[in-house]
Enzyme design. Structure first.
Site, PDB file in Angstrom:
ATOM      1  N   GLN A  14       0.830  -1.224   0.000  1.00  0.00           N
ATOM      2  CA  GLN A  14       0.000   0.000   0.000  1.00  0.00           C
ATOM      3  C   GLN A  14       0.857   1.264   0.000  1.00  0.00           C
ATOM      4  OE1 GLN A  14      -2.325   0.818   3.524  1.00  0.00           O
ATOM      5  NE2 GLN A  14      -3.449   2.467   2.510  1.00  0.00           N
ATOM      6  N   ASP A  54      13.413 -11.443  -1.058  1.00  0.00           N
ATOM      7  CA  ASP A  54      12.827 -11.822   0.229  1.00  0.00           C
ATOM      8  C   ASP A  54      13.720 -11.252   1.333  1.00  0.00           C
ATOM      9  OD1 ASP A  54      11.869 -12.983   2.497  1.00  0.00           O
ATOM     10  OD2 ASP A  54      11.957 -15.056   1.758  1.00  0.00           O
ATOM     11  N   TYR A 144       1.758  -7.232  16.461  1.00  0.00           N
ATOM     12  CA  TYR A 144       2.227  -6.170  15.562  1.00  0.00           C
ATOM     13  C   TYR A 144       2.798  -4.999  16.373  1.00  0.00           C
ATOM     14  CZ  TYR A 144       1.680  -2.420  12.041  1.00  0.00           C
ATOM     15  OH  TYR A 144       1.871  -1.356  11.187  1.00  0.00           O
TER      16      TYR A 144
HETATM   17  P1  NAD Z   1       1.497  -3.868   2.830  1.00  0.00           P
HETATM   18  O1  NAD Z   1       1.110  -5.155   3.474  1.00  0.00           O
HETATM   19  O2  NAD Z   1       0.536  -3.233   1.914  1.00  0.00           O
HETATM   20  O3  NAD Z   1       2.865  -4.051   2.050  1.00  0.00           O
HETATM   21  C1  NAD Z   1       3.927  -4.804   2.544  1.00  0.00           C
HETATM   22  C2  NAD Z   1       4.668  -5.382   1.346  1.00  0.00           C
HETATM   23  O4  NAD Z   1       5.758  -6.166   1.861  1.00  0.00           O
HETATM   24  C3  NAD Z   1       3.809  -6.305   0.484  1.00  0.00           C
HETATM   25  O5  NAD Z   1       3.859  -5.914  -0.871  1.00  0.00           O
HETATM   26  C4  NAD Z   1       4.432  -7.675   0.700  1.00  0.00           C
HETATM   27  O6  NAD Z   1       4.389  -8.509  -0.459  1.00  0.00           O
HETATM   28  C5  NAD Z   1       5.870  -7.314   1.046  1.00  0.00           C
HETATM   29  N1  NAD Z   1       6.545  -8.383   1.786  1.00  0.00           N
HETATM   30  C6  NAD Z   1       6.018  -9.198   2.720  1.00  0.00           C
HETATM   31  N2  NAD Z   1       6.939 -10.080   3.136  1.00  0.00           N
HETATM   32  C7  NAD Z   1       8.078  -9.813   2.468  1.00  0.00           C
HETATM   33  C8  NAD Z   1       9.379 -10.374   2.452  1.00  0.00           C
HETATM   34  N3  NAD Z   1       9.685 -11.413   3.225  1.00  0.00           N
HETATM   35  N4  NAD Z   1      10.314  -9.821   1.640  1.00  0.00           N
HETATM   36  C9  NAD Z   1      10.009  -8.774   0.825  1.00  0.00           C
HETATM   37  N5  NAD Z   1       8.786  -8.203   0.784  1.00  0.00           N
HETATM   38  C10 NAD Z   1       7.833  -8.731   1.589  1.00  0.00           C
HETATM   39  O7  NAD Z   1       1.898  -2.872   4.026  1.00  0.00           O
HETATM   40  P2  NAD Z   1       1.891  -1.277   4.001  1.00  0.00           P
HETATM   41  O8  NAD Z   1       0.567  -0.836   4.480  1.00  0.00           O
HETATM   42  O9  NAD Z   1       2.421  -0.784   2.736  1.00  0.00           O
HETATM   43  O10 NAD Z   1       2.909  -1.004   5.205  1.00  0.00           O
HETATM   44  C11 NAD Z   1       4.277  -0.747   4.993  1.00  0.00           C
HETATM   45  C12 NAD Z   1       4.928  -0.468   6.335  1.00  0.00           C
HETATM   46  O11 NAD Z   1       4.258   0.650   6.955  1.00  0.00           O
HETATM   47  C13 NAD Z   1       4.817  -1.611   7.344  1.00  0.00           C
HETATM   48  O12 NAD Z   1       5.967  -1.642   8.144  1.00  0.00           O
HETATM   49  C14 NAD Z   1       3.627  -1.222   8.193  1.00  0.00           C
HETATM   50  O13 NAD Z   1       3.716  -1.773   9.469  1.00  0.00           O
HETATM   51  C15 NAD Z   1       3.792   0.284   8.236  1.00  0.00           C
HETATM   52  N6  NAD Z   1       2.534   0.958   8.564  1.00  0.00           N
HETATM   53  C16 NAD Z   1       1.481   0.949   7.695  1.00  0.00           C
HETATM   54  C17 NAD Z   1       0.305   1.594   8.036  1.00  0.00           C
HETATM   55  C18 NAD Z   1      -0.880   1.626   7.106  1.00  0.00           C
HETATM   56  O14 NAD Z   1      -1.953   2.123   7.487  1.00  0.00           O
HETATM   57  N7  NAD Z   1      -0.761   1.114   5.890  1.00  0.00           N
HETATM   58  C19 NAD Z   1       0.203   2.260   9.266  1.00  0.00           C
HETATM   59  C20 NAD Z   1       1.275   2.209  10.149  1.00  0.00           C
HETATM   60  C21 NAD Z   1       2.459   1.591   9.768  1.00  0.00           C
HETATM   61  N1  SER Z   2      -2.935   0.799   9.745  1.00  0.00           N
HETATM   62  C1  SER Z   2      -2.187  -0.070  10.572  1.00  0.00           C
HETATM   63  C2  SER Z   2      -3.007  -1.209  11.045  1.00  0.00           C
HETATM   64  O1  SER Z   2      -4.202  -1.029  11.199  1.00  0.00           O
HETATM   65  C3  SER Z   2      -1.625   0.683  11.742  1.00  0.00           C
HETATM   66  O2  SER Z   2      -0.310   0.359  11.847  1.00  0.00           O
HETATM   67  O3  SER Z   2      -2.462  -2.235  11.297  1.00  0.00           O
END
Ligand code: NAD
Ligand code: SER
Length: 313
Positions: A14, A54, A144
């Site tokens: 995302q 990975d 988490y």
């Molecule tokens: P997401 O799940 O959409 O994307 C994560 C990506 O990592 C995926 O494309 C997945 O295929 C890839 N992935 C998983 N395992 C892997 C591996 N072993 N090697 C390589 N790639 C791998 O998550 P996101 O929402 O884009 O979040 C990104 C970061 O931001 C995360 O650390 C998440 O905790 C943090 N975060 C997101 C949010 C949110 O609302 N989206 C909020 C707070 C924090």
């Molecule tokens: N948007 C994230 C979740 O709901 C917050 O880190 O997990």
């Protein structure tokens, strides 16, 4: 001056898709290598280099860093709050080991900078609900949240002990339309737009009055870029910065959508994610980020809703 070469890990997710595109605009397409376990996202195709990677395979990661002359890593691969509760062992393993691999390689290869996001999920039921401060009681109840809090202290440790310039933001729930969310508790605030446009109705998995801190993706991307571009001496927090934008409940975002789609109906059937949401603060005090590197959000609920609907339509 060293020409930066950036590796984004988790680029098909995302945040990854939009962050990769933003970094390519700043540093040039060839200078931002996208990587993920899954296939390259459609929006990234043709915009720059992509490698299948990975993060759990440290040797392969190390080889890529050397082969591509990487100077900065943005680590986005993780398992989020809701999915993490279904497989706590896997969430802990990926969220922790992935970070440790990146920090170790950053130290060994003397990388310029590392970016790794934390989350409001570090906070737990004993943290203040309103204007939750940068430093406060932190007792997370999800795997988490535990992994993010431990990760923050690993970042702090690598900074103090080895001088690794690793920077971090505690993102709130992020709302976006370009790429699908990955299994978070705040994902309802994205699903609601899709269902409103496709079905005219939505059943929310949280209670109507559940207030949570949220942010529109353009603000989140700008916060990330601004933090990473800030001079090193401006960074006083080496765990992770609170950042904030909007707070709303499912009922409030439903009412905002109704202004655009008058017949829209919302109902509420809370599931296991309700307890996760209730353990988090409703709003965040981000004054340290505002003071240190000038953070300021732009999108409020009304502007975000109009923009989401216009783009999804
Ligand atoms: P997401 O799940 O959409 O994307 C994560 C990506 O990592 C995926 O494309 C997945 O295929 C890839 N992935 C998983 N395992 C892997 C591996 N072993 N090697 C390589 N790639 C791998 O998550 P996101 O929402 O884009 O979040 C990104 C970061 O931001 C995360 O650390 C998440 O905790 C943090 N975060 C997101 C949010 C949110 O609302 N989206 C909020 C707070 C924090
Ligand atoms: N948007 C994230 C979740 O709901 C917050 O880190 O997990």
């Amino acid at each position: 001056m060293v020409k930066e070469k950036i590796l984004v890990i988790g680029a098909s997710g995302q945040i990854g898709v939009e962050l990769t595109l933003a970094l390519r605009k700043i540093y040039g397409n060839a200078h931002v290598v996208a990587s993920d376990l899954r296939e390259e996202n459609e929006l990234l195709k043709g915009t720059g280099p992509y490698v299948s990677l990975d993060v759990m395979n440290k040797e392969m990661l190390h080889v890529q860093v050397i082969r591509q002359n990487i100077t900065q890593i943005y680590l986005l691969a993780a398992i989020l709050s809701a999915t993490g509760e279904k497989n706590p062992g896997l969430a802990w393993h990926l969220n922790m080991q992935g970070l440790l691999h990146v920090l170790d390689i950053a130290r060994e290869e003397k990388l310029q900078k590392v970016y790794w996001p934390s989350s409001i999920a570090v906070f737990g039921p004993t943290s203040p609900k309103k204007n939750c401060p940068q430093q406060t009681i932190i007792e997370p109840i999800t795997v988490y949240g535990i992994s993010k809090y431990a990760g923050e202290f690993w970042c702090n440790y690598f900074n103090r002990r080895f001088g690794v310039d690793v920077r971090s933001i505690r993102y709130p729930g992020l709302i976006s339309y370009k790429s699908a969310p990955g299994g978070g508790t705040t994902d309802y605030a994205i699903e609601i737009f899709h269902e409103a446009l496709e079905q005219g109705k939505y059943t929310c998995f949280l209670n109507e009055d559940t207030l949570l801190p949220m942010m529109y993706m353009p603000d989140a991307i700008r916060a990330t870029v601004e933090l990473m571009e800030a001079p090193r001496e401006r960074i006083s927090v080496h765990t992770s910065y609170n950042v904030a934008a909007i707070t709303f409940s499912p009922k409030e975002i439903g009412a905002e959508i109704k202004k655009h789609i008058p017949g829209f109906e919302i109902s509420f059937t809370p599931d296991y994610r309700q307890a996760i949401a209730e353990s988090w603060p409703q709003s965040i005090d981000d004054s340290t980020a505002r003071q240190d590197w000038g953070w300021k959000h732009e999108f409020d609920l009304s502007r975000m809703t109009s923009d989401m609907l216009a783009n999804l339509q």
